[in-house]
Scaffold this active site. Structure first.
Site, short mmCIF file in Angstrom:
data_model
loop_
_atom_site.label_atom_id
_atom_site.label_comp_id
_atom_site.label_asym_id
_atom_site.label_seq_id
_atom_site.Cartn_x
_atom_site.Cartn_y
_atom_site.Cartn_z
N ARG A 57 -5.48 17.77 -17.01
CA ARG A 57 -5.14 16.70 -16.07
C ARG A 57 -3.83 16.04 -16.41
NH1 ARG A 57 -7.84 12.58 -12.97
NH2 ARG A 57 -6.15 11.41 -12.00
N ARG A 81 -4.89 17.09 -8.60
CA ARG A 81 -5.34 17.12 -9.99
C ARG A 81 -6.25 18.30 -10.29
NH1 ARG A 81 -7.81 12.09 -8.84
NH2 ARG A 81 -5.73 11.53 -8.20
N ASP A 118 -10.79 15.40 -11.81
CA ASP A 118 -10.94 13.94 -11.77
C ASP A 118 -12.41 13.62 -11.94
OD1 ASP A 118 -10.14 11.24 -11.38
OD2 ASP A 118 -10.61 11.35 -9.24
N ASP A 160 -14.86 10.39 -11.95
CA ASP A 160 -14.97 8.96 -11.72
C ASP A 160 -16.40 8.50 -11.94
OD1 ASP A 160 -12.31 8.76 -11.10
OD2 ASP A 160 -12.59 8.74 -8.92
N1 A4P Z 1 -10.91 3.22 -13.51
C1 A4P Z 1 -11.42 2.04 -13.09
N2 A4P Z 1 -12.68 2.17 -12.70
C2 A4P Z 1 -12.99 3.49 -12.84
C3 A4P Z 1 -14.18 4.25 -12.59
N3 A4P Z 1 -15.30 3.66 -12.08
N4 A4P Z 1 -14.15 5.59 -12.86
C4 A4P Z 1 -9.53 3.35 -14.00
C5 A4P Z 1 -13.03 6.18 -13.36
N5 A4P Z 1 -11.87 5.50 -13.63
C6 A4P Z 1 -11.87 4.17 -13.37
O1 A4P Z 1 -7.76 6.62 -12.65
C7 A4P Z 1 -6.90 5.49 -12.81
C8 A4P Z 1 -7.61 4.46 -13.67
O2 A4P Z 1 -8.76 4.00 -13.01
C9 A4P Z 1 -8.14 5.00 -15.01
O3 A4P Z 1 -7.21 4.85 -16.04
C10 A4P Z 1 -9.39 4.17 -15.27
O4 A4P Z 1 -9.20 3.28 -16.36
P1 A4P Z 1 -7.15 8.07 -12.69
O5 A4P Z 1 -8.30 9.01 -12.60
O6 A4P Z 1 -6.20 8.16 -13.83
O7 A4P Z 1 -6.23 8.10 -11.39
P2 A4P Z 1 -6.62 8.48 -9.91
O8 A4P Z 1 -7.68 9.54 -9.88
O9 A4P Z 1 -5.35 8.79 -9.18
O10 A4P Z 1 -7.21 7.15 -9.40
P3 A4P Z 1 -8.66 7.03 -8.86
O11 A4P Z 1 -8.92 5.55 -8.81
O12 A4P Z 1 -9.63 7.90 -9.58
O13 A4P Z 1 -8.44 7.60 -7.45
P4 A4P Z 1 -9.50 7.64 -6.36
O14 A4P Z 1 -9.37 6.43 -5.52
O15 A4P Z 1 -10.83 7.97 -6.93
O16 A4P Z 1 -9.00 8.83 -5.50
N6 A4P Z 1 -9.68 13.46 -1.64
C11 A4P Z 1 -10.66 14.36 -1.70
N7 A4P Z 1 -10.96 15.12 -0.62
N8 A4P Z 1 -11.39 14.54 -2.86
C12 A4P Z 1 -11.13 13.78 -3.99
O17 A4P Z 1 -11.82 13.98 -5.02
N9 A4P Z 1 -9.84 11.98 -4.99
C13 A4P Z 1 -8.91 11.03 -4.89
C14 A4P Z 1 -8.78 10.10 -6.02
C15 A4P Z 1 -8.10 10.85 -3.69
N10 A4P Z 1 -8.43 11.75 -2.61
C16 A4P Z 1 -9.39 12.67 -2.72
C17 A4P Z 1 -10.11 12.81 -3.93
MG MG Z 2 -10.11 9.10 -11.36
#
Ligand code: A4P
Ligand code: MG
Length: 155
Positions: free
Chosen positions: A85, A94, A97, A99
């Site tokens: 990642r 990515r 991921d 979450d």
């Molecule tokens: N963080 C805070 N709360 C949490 C949590 N409950 N779980 C912080 C995981 N991490 C959490 O995450 C950024 C920061 O969020 C971490 O350092 C952690 O301390 P990241 O994984 O580094 O960055 P990211 O993935 O770009 O952000 P995030 O918030 O995971 O993004 P989203 O909003 O979850 O969106 N479309 C489809 N079709 N499928 C997907 O899986 N994923 C995203 C990610 C966007 N579009 C997508 C998908």
């Molecule tokens: Mg994430």
């Protein structure tokens, strides 16, 4: 020793071999200390939401863990890093991921961790697999609201 907590983890990937990455991560989550995978959803293919690049493969796992929520997040991030990642910018495509969606009934709002995951209620790629393994956690109205987002069953 503390009782195990039921938690839900969303898995997503859209670079490299995303289905393989999600399957490998399910195994690795089950190998974390004090943690087992109770059940996991099917794999789904979904178009990127607020993101770019190839289609995603998504799934959700129910786990039972004695790790506290911050340590669980740290361990999940180690699995992400081991899967190659990189984080060039927010919502970048990515290789993996992970979450944390829910951690028991906890509500956490720190800089590092928000639980329930703040965007889970808007996303078919989270709600549909979550409803497959834990229908009681997803109100039908919420599922209806995201039914327009393209999502197909992979396997
Ligand atoms: N963080 C805070 N709360 C949490 C949590 N409950 N779980 C912080 C995981 N991490 C959490 O995450 C950024 C920061 O969020 C971490 O350092 C952690 O301390 P990241 O994984 O580094 O960055 P990211 O993935 O770009 O952000 P995030 O918030 O995971 O993004 P989203 O909003 O979850 O969106 N479309 C489809 N079709 N499928 C997907 O899986 N994923 C995203 C990610 C966007 N579009 C997508 C998908
Ligand atoms: Mg994430």
């Amino acid at each position: 020793m503390r009782d195990p907590v039921t938690a839900y983890v969303a898995l997503g990937a859209n670079l490299g071999k995303p289905a393989q990455a999600v399957c490998d991560a399910l195994v690795q989550i089950g190998e974390l200390p004090e943690t087992k995978v109770v059940r996991h959803s099917s794999l789904y293919r979904s178009a990127p939401v607020d993101s770019s690049g190839p289609d995603y493969v998504n799934a959700v796992a129910e786990i039972a863990t004695r790790l506290d929520a911050v340590e669980l997040l740290r361990q999940l991030q180690l699995i992400e890093t081991a899967a190659g990642r990189e984080r060039p910018y927010r919502n970048a495509p990515r290789t993996l991921d992970l979450d944390l969606l829910l951690y028991g009934g906890a509500r956490i709002d720190s800089a590092r961790l928000q639980v329930p995951h703040p965007r889970m209620g808007e996303r078919a790629f989270v709600l549909v697999p979550l409803a497959e393994i834990a229908p009681g956690l997803v109100p039908p109205g919420q599922l209806d609201a995201v039914s327009g987002q393209g999502l197909t069953l992979l396997k």
